[in-house]
Motif scaffolding. Sequence first.
Motif, mmCIF file in Angstrom:
data_model
loop_
_atom_site.group_PDB
_atom_site.id
_atom_site.type_symbol
_atom_site.label_atom_id
_atom_site.label_comp_id
_atom_site.label_asym_id
_atom_site.label_seq_id
_atom_site.Cartn_x
_atom_site.Cartn_y
_atom_site.Cartn_z
ATOM 1 N N TYR A 232 0.842 -1.185 0.000
ATOM 2 C CA TYR A 232 0.000 0.000 0.000
ATOM 3 C C TYR A 232 0.878 1.236 0.000
ATOM 4 N N ALA A 233 0.309 2.333 -0.474
ATOM 5 C CA ALA A 233 0.920 3.650 -0.346
ATOM 6 C C ALA A 233 -0.087 4.486 0.421
ATOM 7 N N ALA A 234 0.382 5.214 1.424
ATOM 8 C CA ALA A 234 -0.511 6.031 2.237
ATOM 9 C C ALA A 234 -0.077 7.495 2.174
ATOM 10 N N VAL A 235 -1.035 8.360 1.892
ATOM 11 C CA VAL A 235 -0.820 9.802 1.992
ATOM 12 C C VAL A 235 -1.368 10.188 3.358
ATOM 13 N N VAL A 236 -0.487 10.730 4.213
ATOM 14 C CA VAL A 236 -0.825 10.961 5.611
ATOM 15 C C VAL A 236 -0.772 12.450 5.928
ATOM 16 N N ASP A 237 -1.854 12.954 6.505
ATOM 17 C CA ASP A 237 -1.904 14.337 6.976
ATOM 18 C C ASP A 237 -1.171 14.382 8.313
ATOM 19 N N ARG A 238 -0.056 15.094 8.365
ATOM 20 C CA ARG A 238 0.777 15.132 9.567
ATOM 21 C C ARG A 238 0.299 16.159 10.598
ATOM 22 N N PRO B 13 -12.163 13.333 11.321
ATOM 23 C CA PRO B 13 -13.343 12.745 10.668
ATOM 24 C C PRO B 13 -13.998 13.663 9.635
ATOM 25 N N LYS B 14 -14.075 14.964 9.939
ATOM 26 C CA LYS B 14 -14.669 15.916 8.988
ATOM 27 C C LYS B 14 -13.815 16.001 7.720
ATOM 28 N N LEU B 15 -12.498 16.059 7.896
ATOM 29 C CA LEU B 15 -11.606 16.128 6.749
ATOM 30 C C LEU B 15 -11.644 14.812 5.956
ATOM 31 N N ALA B 16 -11.796 13.694 6.645
ATOM 32 C CA ALA B 16 -11.929 12.386 5.967
ATOM 33 C C ALA B 16 -13.159 12.386 5.068
ATOM 34 N N ASP B 17 -14.266 12.979 5.528
ATOM 35 C CA ASP B 17 -15.477 13.077 4.695
ATOM 36 C C ASP B 17 -15.216 13.919 3.446
ATOM 37 N N GLU B 18 -14.451 15.007 3.599
ATOM 38 C CA GLU B 18 -14.114 15.854 2.448
ATOM 39 C C GLU B 18 -13.246 15.082 1.448
ATOM 40 N N VAL B 19 -12.299 14.311 1.956
ATOM 41 C CA VAL B 19 -11.436 13.502 1.089
ATOM 42 C C VAL B 19 -12.275 12.464 0.349
ATOM 43 N N ASN C 23 -3.320 11.566 12.232
ATOM 44 C CA ASN C 23 -4.701 11.249 12.587
ATOM 45 C C ASN C 23 -5.575 10.978 11.370
ATOM 46 N N LEU C 24 -5.001 11.133 10.168
ATOM 47 C CA LEU C 24 -5.740 10.865 8.937
ATOM 48 C C LEU C 24 -4.763 10.367 7.880
ATOM 49 N N GLY C 25 -5.074 9.210 7.319
ATOM 50 C CA GLY C 25 -4.261 8.655 6.243
ATOM 51 C C GLY C 25 -5.158 8.047 5.187
ATOM 52 N N ILE C 26 -4.757 8.167 3.945
ATOM 53 C CA ILE C 26 -5.505 7.589 2.836
ATOM 54 C C ILE C 26 -4.603 6.498 2.253
ATOM 55 N N GLU C 27 -5.005 5.240 2.448
ATOM 56 C CA GLU C 27 -4.223 4.091 2.006
ATOM 57 C C GLU C 27 -4.730 3.589 0.658
ATOM 58 N N PHE C 28 -3.816 3.441 -0.283
ATOM 59 C CA PHE C 28 -4.129 2.939 -1.614
ATOM 60 C C PHE C 28 -3.535 1.532 -1.704
ATOM 61 N N HIS C 29 -4.378 0.517 -1.564
ATOM 62 C CA HIS C 29 -3.922 -0.878 -1.503
ATOM 63 C C HIS C 29 -3.765 -1.499 -2.884
ATOM 64 N N GLY C 30 -2.575 -2.074 -3.103
ATOM 65 C CA GLY C 30 -2.283 -2.759 -4.359
ATOM 66 C C GLY C 30 -2.075 -1.823 -5.536
ATOM 67 N N TRP C 31 -1.899 -0.537 -5.271
ATOM 68 C CA TRP C 31 -1.743 0.443 -6.346
ATOM 69 C C TRP C 31 -0.262 0.616 -6.663
ATOM 70 N N PRO C 32 0.055 0.969 -7.910
ATOM 71 C CA PRO C 32 1.447 1.292 -8.228
ATOM 72 C C PRO C 32 1.792 2.639 -7.576
ATOM 73 N N LEU D 244 -4.007 16.101 -3.592
ATOM 74 C CA LEU D 244 -4.554 15.617 -2.322
ATOM 75 C C LEU D 244 -4.010 16.439 -1.155
ATOM 76 N N THR D 245 -2.740 16.796 -1.214
ATOM 77 C CA THR D 245 -2.131 17.638 -0.181
ATOM 78 C C THR D 245 -2.789 19.017 -0.148
ATOM 79 N N ARG D 246 -3.076 19.576 -1.322
ATOM 80 C CA ARG D 246 -3.777 20.868 -1.375
ATOM 81 C C ARG D 246 -5.152 20.780 -0.734
ATOM 82 N N LEU D 247 -5.855 19.696 -1.009
ATOM 83 C CA LEU D 247 -7.175 19.494 -0.419
ATOM 84 C C LEU D 247 -7.076 19.422 1.104
ATOM 85 N N LEU D 248 -6.102 18.709 1.610
ATOM 86 C CA LEU D 248 -5.937 18.560 3.058
ATOM 87 C C LEU D 248 -5.506 19.871 3.711
#
Length: 176
Positions: free
Chosen positions: A4-10, A18-24, A141-150, A160-164
């Motif tokens: 997996y690759a995870a984009v994590v909001d630090r 949770p609110k930001l997760a809904d926006e994502v 506290n928020l990560g978006i995991e992309f499983h099996g993706w290149p 995605l970083t701009r959105l966060l």
Amino acid sequence: MEMYAAVVDREVSAEEAPKLADEVRSWLLMRQVISGEQFEIFEGDPLWAYRPGSNVKRLLGPSPDMLRGVRIVTGRTAFSSTAGHFLFCPVCRYTFEPDEEDAIDALADWQAGGNAGPVSCPDCYLTQPITEWDGDWAYGNLGIEFHGWPDLPYFFVRELTRLLAHETAVACGVAR
């Protein structure tokens, strides 16, 4: 094992995650990166993911059959890396891997809701909480995991970083 690759909001707080997760989720649905359909990503394990959406091939190019799904994870999480647990010192530019026991101790309080413990650079002795080091792992506290993706395209991670609207880190690891 599955990559997996995870984009994590630090920076997002536990309360805001949770609110930001809904926006994502809405953004990924709108861009058709995910579909609205969820499934158990690991059979018999209650972890749910979204199936890839119809725009994934356009985003990633010819997509392999390995694409599994996208998990949006909230709560204090350490996203591990297959490369190890290397940290990069901003002062002396030394790269090091902390002692495993020291790293576990430094993360224990943080994962329980407290402050992260300190880790020191063995070259210049800069000491700071383990979660503040740049490295192969990512913490937040928020990560978006992309499983099996290149590898995720740079422009996609940037959008995605701009959105966060916070500093992000990317970790590539192995899930269960």
